[in-house]
Write a protein that holds these residues in place. Structure first.
Motif, short mmCIF file in Angstrom:
data_model
loop_
_atom_site.label_atom_id
_atom_site.label_comp_id
_atom_site.label_asym_id
_atom_site.label_seq_id
_atom_site.Cartn_x
_atom_site.Cartn_y
_atom_site.Cartn_z
N LEU A 122 0.82 -1.21 0.00
CA LEU A 122 0.00 0.00 0.00
C LEU A 122 0.85 1.26 0.00
O LEU A 122 1.93 1.31 0.60
N GLU A 123 0.34 2.29 -0.67
CA GLU A 123 0.88 3.64 -0.57
C GLU A 123 -0.13 4.47 0.21
O GLU A 123 -1.34 4.30 0.05
N PHE A 124 0.37 5.40 1.01
CA PHE A 124 -0.50 6.24 1.82
C PHE A 124 -0.20 7.71 1.54
O PHE A 124 0.92 8.08 1.21
N SER A 125 -1.23 8.55 1.74
CA SER A 125 -1.04 9.99 1.61
C SER A 125 -2.01 10.71 2.54
O SER A 125 -3.21 10.43 2.52
N VAL A 126 -1.47 11.62 3.36
CA VAL A 126 -2.28 12.44 4.25
C VAL A 126 -2.21 13.88 3.74
O VAL A 126 -1.10 14.40 3.55
N PRO A 127 -3.34 14.54 3.49
CA PRO A 127 -3.30 15.89 2.95
C PRO A 127 -2.55 16.86 3.86
O PRO A 127 -2.77 16.89 5.07
N ASP A 128 -1.67 17.64 3.27
CA ASP A 128 -0.96 18.68 4.02
C ASP A 128 -1.86 19.90 4.19
O ASP A 128 -2.75 20.16 3.37
N GLY A 129 -1.60 20.67 5.21
CA GLY A 129 -2.31 21.93 5.41
C GLY A 129 -3.65 21.81 6.10
O GLY A 129 -4.30 22.83 6.36
N LEU A 130 -4.09 20.60 6.45
CA LEU A 130 -5.39 20.40 7.08
C LEU A 130 -5.24 19.98 8.53
O LEU A 130 -4.28 19.31 8.90
N ASP A 131 -6.22 20.37 9.36
CA ASP A 131 -6.35 19.80 10.69
C ASP A 131 -6.93 18.41 10.52
O ASP A 131 -8.07 18.26 10.04
N PHE A 132 -6.19 17.38 10.90
CA PHE A 132 -6.65 16.01 10.69
C PHE A 132 -7.94 15.75 11.48
O PHE A 132 -8.88 15.13 10.97
N HIS A 140 -15.35 16.80 8.18
CA HIS A 140 -14.76 15.47 8.00
C HIS A 140 -13.89 15.43 6.74
O HIS A 140 -13.91 14.45 5.99
N THR A 141 -13.11 16.45 6.52
CA THR A 141 -12.39 16.61 5.26
C THR A 141 -11.13 15.75 5.17
O THR A 141 -10.83 15.19 4.13
N ALA A 142 -10.39 15.65 6.25
CA ALA A 142 -9.09 14.97 6.19
C ALA A 142 -9.23 13.47 6.45
O ALA A 142 -10.05 13.03 7.27
N SER A 143 -8.43 12.70 5.78
CA SER A 143 -8.35 11.26 5.98
C SER A 143 -7.02 10.78 5.43
O SER A 143 -6.25 11.56 4.85
N VAL A 144 -6.75 9.51 5.61
CA VAL A 144 -5.55 8.90 5.02
C VAL A 144 -5.97 8.23 3.71
O VAL A 144 -6.80 7.31 3.72
N LEU A 145 -5.44 8.71 2.60
CA LEU A 145 -5.72 8.08 1.30
C LEU A 145 -4.83 6.85 1.16
O LEU A 145 -3.67 6.85 1.60
N VAL A 146 -5.37 5.81 0.52
CA VAL A 146 -4.63 4.56 0.35
C VAL A 146 -4.65 4.17 -1.13
O VAL A 146 -5.70 4.18 -1.77
N ARG A 147 -3.48 3.79 -1.64
CA ARG A 147 -3.42 3.24 -2.99
C ARG A 147 -2.80 1.86 -2.93
O ARG A 147 -1.72 1.66 -2.36
N ASP A 157 -11.79 8.25 1.63
CA ASP A 157 -13.01 8.64 2.32
C ASP A 157 -13.07 10.17 2.44
O ASP A 157 -12.20 10.77 3.07
N ASP A 158 -14.07 10.77 1.84
CA ASP A 158 -14.42 12.18 2.03
C ASP A 158 -13.44 13.18 1.43
O ASP A 158 -13.86 14.14 0.81
#
Length: 253
Positions: A122-132, A140-147, A157-158
């Motif tokens: 898996l690859e993961f990505s957490v958006p920068d600049g957001l309050d998790f 509910h904007t931030a999440s951990v994206l998975v590829r 998610d979201d």
């Protein structure tokens, strides 16, 4: 259950707000390079999907872990933990706080150290600049994206949504498009550079995950992408929120 690749299955289900408006939800199952499985997110699947999942995984014995990637998606964690009692349970820090009666792993999935264990698959990505996890718990904007590396499919998610056009204009605009969460403005950190950090993150995943063939988005839909479609639609989505980012820059720098 929908099989999108020989190593990737997506389960889509019902989730109603106030028991009336069904916004849907999802969970995915991925096969690892070693032949075992990982579950992405939790959902109390129906009998037919439960039978299919257990058949694929030898009664659940081949599932190594349930990885919950959205801090506010906690309702179905108990159901999945009961269905797959031998699987390791991994979530965000908020999962551990909100569903504290479950036996969570010590590491949290927003942490690169926890992600590194699954890097082969898996690859993961957490958006920068957001309050998790923002103070406003309705955001509910931030999440951990998975590829998933083998299929190159993105599970999200979201943070990224797949918006279908209204039925009245479907003939003119037949395909859905990816968009960033509408509460983005409320999720950005109240600090200088947050808007630029988010924009740079979006450009980065547009480039690094450019060959993504399909995205599975919670609450909306799974979207099959044409060649180059991931990059094109992520950059288009970024353009759509430029006014939101500019407003933040004006207020915070």
């Amino acid at each position: 259950m929908q099989q999108h690749h020989h190593d990737f299955w997506n389960f889509r289900g019902s989730f109603k707000i106030a028991k009336v408006v069904d916004i849907g939800t999802q969970m995915s199952l991925v096969r690892r390079a070693n032949g075992r499985f990982l579950v992405l997110d939790s959902y109390d699947i129906d009998d037919a999907d439960r039978t299919s999942l257990l058949a694929l995984t030898e009664g659940g014995r081949l599932v190594d872990a349930i990885i919950n990637v959205h801090p506010f998606h906690t309702i179905h964690c108990t159901a999945m933990a009961k269905l797959l009692p031998d699987a390791r349970l991994i979530g965000t820090a908020r999962h551990r706080d909100e569903v504290s009666e479950l036996e969570w792993e010590r590491g949290v999935i927003e942490d690169p150290a926890a992600q590194a264990e699954f890097a082969e698959d898996l690859e993961f990505s957490v958006p920068d600049g957001l309050d998790f996890v923002p103070d406003d718990k309705s955001v509910h904007t931030a999440s951990v994206l998975v590829r998933h590396r083998a299929s190159r499919i993105v599970h999200v998610d979201d943070t990224i949504m797949v918006l279908a056009p209204p039925s009245l204009i479907e003939a003119v605009l037949p395909e859905p498009r990816m968009r960033f969460h509408p509460a983005l403005g409320k999720a950005l950190k109240n600090e200088a550079g947050a808007a630029d950090a988010y924009a740079n993150w979006a450009r980065r995943i547009a480039a690094e995950w450019a060959d993504t063939p399909l995205v599975c988005a919670a609450h909306t839909a799974a979207r099959e992408l044409p060649p180059g479609g991931w990059s094109e639609e992520i950059l288009e989505a970024l353009e759509k929120v430029e006014k939101v980012l500019d407003k933040h820059r004006a207020e915070h720098g």
